[in-house]
Design an enzyme around this catalytic site. Structure first.
Site, mmCIF file in Angstrom:
data_model
loop_
_atom_site.group_PDB
_atom_site.id
_atom_site.type_symbol
_atom_site.label_atom_id
_atom_site.label_comp_id
_atom_site.label_asym_id
_atom_site.label_seq_id
_atom_site.Cartn_x
_atom_site.Cartn_y
_atom_site.Cartn_z
ATOM 1 N N TYR A 116 0.867 -1.166 0.000
ATOM 2 C CA TYR A 116 0.000 0.000 0.000
ATOM 3 C C TYR A 116 0.907 1.220 0.000
ATOM 4 O O TYR A 116 1.451 1.612 1.029
ATOM 5 C CB TYR A 116 -0.948 0.006 1.204
ATOM 6 N N ASP A 175 -2.108 -1.479 -4.186
ATOM 7 C CA ASP A 175 -2.536 -0.123 -4.502
ATOM 8 C C ASP A 175 -1.290 0.754 -4.486
ATOM 9 O O ASP A 175 -0.773 1.088 -3.418
ATOM 10 C CB ASP A 175 -3.567 0.348 -3.474
ATOM 11 N N HIS A 278 -12.478 0.813 -4.217
ATOM 12 C CA HIS A 278 -11.712 0.064 -5.214
ATOM 13 C C HIS A 278 -12.486 -1.193 -5.602
ATOM 14 O O HIS A 278 -13.379 -1.635 -4.866
ATOM 15 C CB HIS A 278 -10.357 -0.374 -4.659
#
Length: 288
Positions: A116, A175, A278
């Site tokens: 992340y 991500d 998402h």
């Protein structure tokens, strides 16, 4: 011919995603490997994932960040920045934030990581009071993201090389808070002055990729055409009008990337069914 499916999914809070149907999605899709980002809770509150072994790093910031990797068998090795501090200079400030976990699979020669990457912000010269959702910060968040880029690029290269030396493919999931090309964002001209699609963001992404480094599996399979998108704002009509970004990625060493046979984004049919801001990104690969 054996195949395996890999998913990456920023759940934007695993407890909220479960209330919205995450567990049904997981049971129905049944990927072999699942990378999760933004767990946003303590390890105790993450819960179990029936049928999977879970490697976690929830970090030390309450209610923020947190990553996981779910695998069908217990991995041969697990590394997070909590248990294995990063070697690259500059990553120490991020080490306890719950941004990274990596495993060596026990059932195939593959190392997988869930990342992340920090959100950034605009550089100071692009910040205008009254035209931003957040108060101008003089470019502090932008500078933080650039520091992460510089250090993480070195760490990623080291980890990829270590996997290859051990006879393993390497797969980075997560991500990345960057849309790489004009095909990865709906309004790409406007996005060029937005965090995540700034020239310096895209330049960093360029440096991660290469025929001897990592390959963007989705772009390889999807081709140079718009989409697929993986993130849409909760606000307004972005989701219904499919105005979004692809910031969720699967980056693989070239041999593994060449064995990708299909790509899918599990975008829900209606805004009311959304599990996160998402959508899950899934890629199916052939085994050798």
């Amino acid at each position: 011919m054996n195949r395996f499916t890999v998913a990456t999914f920023n759940v934007n809070g695993i407890r909220a995603a479960r209330r919205r149907g995450f567990d049904d999605w997981l049971a129905d899709r049944a990927p072999d490997i699942v990378a999760l980002q933004e767990l946003r809770c303590s390890a105790m509150d993450v819960g179990d994932f029936p049928g999977y072994a879970a490697a976690l790093d929830v970090g030390s910031i309450p209610g923020r960040n947190g990553v996981a990797l779910l695998t069908r068998t217990e991995p041969a090795a697990v590394r997070s920045w909590t248990t294995h501090p990063p070697k690259a200079r500059g990553l120490a400030e991020f080490a306890d934030h719950g941004r990274w976990v990596e495993v060596d699979l026990a059932d195939r020669p593959l190392t997988v990581a869930s990342l992340y990457l920090p959100k950034g912000g605009l550089p100071a010269h692009l910040q205008r009071a009254g035209s931003m959702r957040e108060k101008p910060d003089g470019g502090a968040k932008h500078a933080r993201k650039q520091r992460f880029f510089a250090a993480f690029g070195r760490e990623l290269d080291r980890n990829r090389r270590a996997a290859v030396r051990a006879g393993r493919d390497y797969l980075l999931l997560g991500d990345l808070n960057v849309a790489h090309t004009r095909y990865d964002v709906t309004n790409w001209r406007t996005a060029g002055r937005m965090d995540g699609f700034l020239p310096e963001d895209r330049q960093w992404f360029d440096g991660v990729l290469g025929t001897r480094r990592l390959v963007d599996v989705v772009r390889l399979r999807h081709g140079d055409r718009p989409g697929p998108l993986t993130w849409w704002s909760w606000a307004g009509w972005s989701f219904g009008n499919d105005v979004g970004w692809r910031v969720d990625h699967q980056l693989a060493t070239p041999g593994l990337a060449a064995r990708a046979v299909s790509v899918a984004v599990d975008k829900e049919a209606t805004p009311e069914q959304r599990r996160s801001d998402h959508a899950a990104l899934l890629v199916t690969y052939r085994d050798d």
